[in-house]
Design a protein around this motif. Structure first.
Motif, PDB file in Angstrom:
ATOM      1  N   ILE A  75      -2.289  -3.915 -24.909  1.00  0.00           N
ATOM      2  CA  ILE A  75      -0.814  -3.886 -25.296  1.00  0.00           C
ATOM      3  C   ILE A  75      -0.040  -3.317 -24.400  1.00  0.00           C
ATOM      4  CG2 ILE A  75       0.575  -3.173 -27.200  1.00  0.00           C
ATOM      5  CD1 ILE A  75      -1.615  -3.730 -29.182  1.00  0.00           C
ATOM      6  N   SER A  76      -0.270  -2.228 -24.057  1.00  0.00           N
ATOM      7  CA  SER A  76       0.548  -1.271 -22.959  1.00  0.00           C
ATOM      8  C   SER A  76       0.807  -2.180 -21.734  1.00  0.00           C
ATOM      9  CB  SER A  76      -0.258  -0.133 -22.754  1.00  0.00           C
ATOM     10  OG  SER A  76      -0.122   0.777 -23.792  1.00  0.00           O
ATOM     11  N   GLU A  77      -0.231  -2.840 -21.376  1.00  0.00           N
ATOM     12  CA  GLU A  77      -0.030  -3.405 -19.973  1.00  0.00           C
ATOM     13  C   GLU A  77       0.786  -4.742 -20.015  1.00  0.00           C
ATOM     14  OE1 GLU A  77      -0.413  -4.964 -16.219  1.00  0.00           O
ATOM     15  OE2 GLU A  77      -0.809  -3.207 -16.806  1.00  0.00           O
ATOM     16  N   LEU A  78       0.723  -5.430 -21.238  1.00  0.00           N
ATOM     17  CA  LEU A  78       1.620  -6.566 -21.720  1.00  0.00           C
ATOM     18  C   LEU A  78       3.079  -5.973 -21.597  1.00  0.00           C
ATOM     19  CD1 LEU A  78      -0.626  -8.388 -24.121  1.00  0.00           C
ATOM     20  CD2 LEU A  78      -0.255  -9.189 -21.533  1.00  0.00           C
ATOM     21  N   ALA A  79       3.295  -4.806 -22.502  1.00  0.00           N
ATOM     22  CA  ALA A  79       4.580  -4.257 -22.457  1.00  0.00           C
ATOM     23  C   ALA A  79       5.026  -3.997 -21.128  1.00  0.00           C
ATOM     24  CB  ALA A  79       4.482  -2.893 -23.328  1.00  0.00           C
ATOM     25  N   SER A  80       4.204  -3.432 -20.068  1.00  0.00           N
ATOM     26  CA  SER A  80       4.765  -3.150 -18.789  1.00  0.00           C
ATOM     27  C   SER A  80       4.991  -4.380 -18.171  1.00  0.00           C
ATOM     28  CB  SER A  80       3.592  -2.551 -18.286  1.00  0.00           C
ATOM     29  OG  SER A  80       3.826  -2.309 -16.780  1.00  0.00           O
ATOM     30  N   VAL A  81       4.311  -5.528 -18.112  1.00  0.00           N
ATOM     31  CA  VAL A  81       4.639  -6.825 -17.677  1.00  0.00           C
ATOM     32  C   VAL A  81       6.049  -7.281 -18.026  1.00  0.00           C
ATOM     33  CG1 VAL A  81       4.173  -9.178 -17.397  1.00  0.00           C
ATOM     34  CG2 VAL A  81       2.283  -7.416 -17.275  1.00  0.00           C
ATOM     35  N   ILE A  82       6.261  -7.118 -19.550  1.00  0.00           N
ATOM     36  CA  ILE A  82       7.569  -7.503 -19.915  1.00  0.00           C
ATOM     37  C   ILE A  82       8.690  -6.972 -19.414  1.00  0.00           C
ATOM     38  CG2 ILE A  82       8.925  -7.691 -22.071  1.00  0.00           C
ATOM     39  CD1 ILE A  82       6.642  -8.451 -23.699  1.00  0.00           C
ATOM     40  N   ASN A  83       8.691  -5.324 -19.384  1.00  0.00           N
ATOM     41  CA  ASN A  83       9.489  -4.735 -18.688  1.00  0.00           C
ATOM     42  C   ASN A  83       9.814  -5.210 -17.192  1.00  0.00           C
ATOM     43  OD1 ASN A  83      11.157  -2.161 -18.553  1.00  0.00           O
ATOM     44  ND2 ASN A  83       9.775  -1.524 -16.913  1.00  0.00           N
ATOM     45  N   ASP A  84       8.952  -5.303 -16.353  1.00  0.00           N
ATOM     46  CA  ASP A  84       8.845  -6.035 -15.075  1.00  0.00           C
ATOM     47  C   ASP A  84       9.728  -7.180 -14.852  1.00  0.00           C
ATOM     48  OD1 ASP A  84       7.808  -3.579 -14.207  1.00  0.00           O
ATOM     49  OD2 ASP A  84       5.881  -4.477 -13.636  1.00  0.00           O
ATOM     50  N   LEU A  85       9.260  -8.040 -15.953  1.00  0.00           N
ATOM     51  CA  LEU A  85      10.050  -9.624 -15.954  1.00  0.00           C
ATOM     52  C   LEU A  85      11.378  -9.127 -16.399  1.00  0.00           C
ATOM     53  CD1 LEU A  85       7.174 -11.466 -18.002  1.00  0.00           C
ATOM     54  CD2 LEU A  85       8.194 -11.671 -15.632  1.00  0.00           C
ATOM     55  N   TRP A  86      11.858  -8.427 -17.181  1.00  0.00           N
ATOM     56  CA  TRP A  86      13.181  -8.236 -17.570  1.00  0.00           C
ATOM     57  C   TRP A  86      14.020  -7.465 -16.159  1.00  0.00           C
ATOM     58  CZ3 TRP A  86      15.489 -10.556 -20.778  1.00  0.00           C
ATOM     59  CH2 TRP A  86      15.052 -11.184 -22.080  1.00  0.00           C
ATOM     60  N   LEU A  87      13.274  -6.811 -15.489  1.00  0.00           N
ATOM     61  CA  LEU A  87      13.758  -6.414 -14.124  1.00  0.00           C
ATOM     62  C   LEU A  87      14.095  -7.496 -13.249  1.00  0.00           C
ATOM     63  CD1 LEU A  87      11.938  -2.959 -13.702  1.00  0.00           C
ATOM     64  CD2 LEU A  87      14.433  -3.306 -14.369  1.00  0.00           C
ATOM     65  N   TRP A  88      13.083  -8.187 -13.100  1.00  0.00           N
ATOM     66  CA  TRP A  88      13.339  -9.528 -12.237  1.00  0.00           C
ATOM     67  C   TRP A  88      14.378 -10.500 -12.953  1.00  0.00           C
ATOM     68  CZ3 TRP A  88      12.144  -9.995  -7.421  1.00  0.00           C
ATOM     69  CH2 TRP A  88      11.174  -9.387  -6.840  1.00  0.00           C
TER      70      TRP A  88
END
Length: 106
Positions: A75-88
């Motif tokens: 779950i933490s890793e997926l949340a991190s990916v979501i955060n990075d996607l929002w940055l992009w």
């Protein structure tokens, strides 16, 4: 100019030169490709959020500590990916600007 990032599930710009070193026509072409990719980011985020929700449901019903820890990590890793996607997603270069698509966020 773009390289697929397996973690993010999208292609991201990889520009070997400074943004201003690209001719205007090439900047516009890069921008067009980026806008197409950028338009897919909300759908990708939605997919990841669905996966997080499924894992949270599983976590709520999980009694095995080891499995609970694994689900929390996922779950933490997926949340991190979501955060990075929002940055992009917020990365919007200006054509004929000194800002590189890899640096500027709106």
């Amino acid at each position: 100019m773009f390289q697929h990032d397996n973690r993010l599930g999208i292609s991201i710009p990889v520009l070997p030169r400074e943004w201003t070193d690209y001719p205007l026509e090439e900047q516009e072409q890069i921008m067009h490709i980026w806008e197409t990719i950028r338009g897919m980011i909300p759908d990708r985020i939605q997919e990841l959020e669905k996966s997080i929700n499924e894992k949270q449901t599983a976590l709520n019903n999980e009694e095995n500590f080891i499995v609970s820890c694994r689900l929390n990590t996922e779950i933490s890793e997926l949340a991190s990916v979501i955060n990075d996607l929002w940055l992009w997603f917020r990365t919007v270069p200006d054509v004929n600007s000194s800002d590189s698509p890899q640096k500027r966020h709106s």
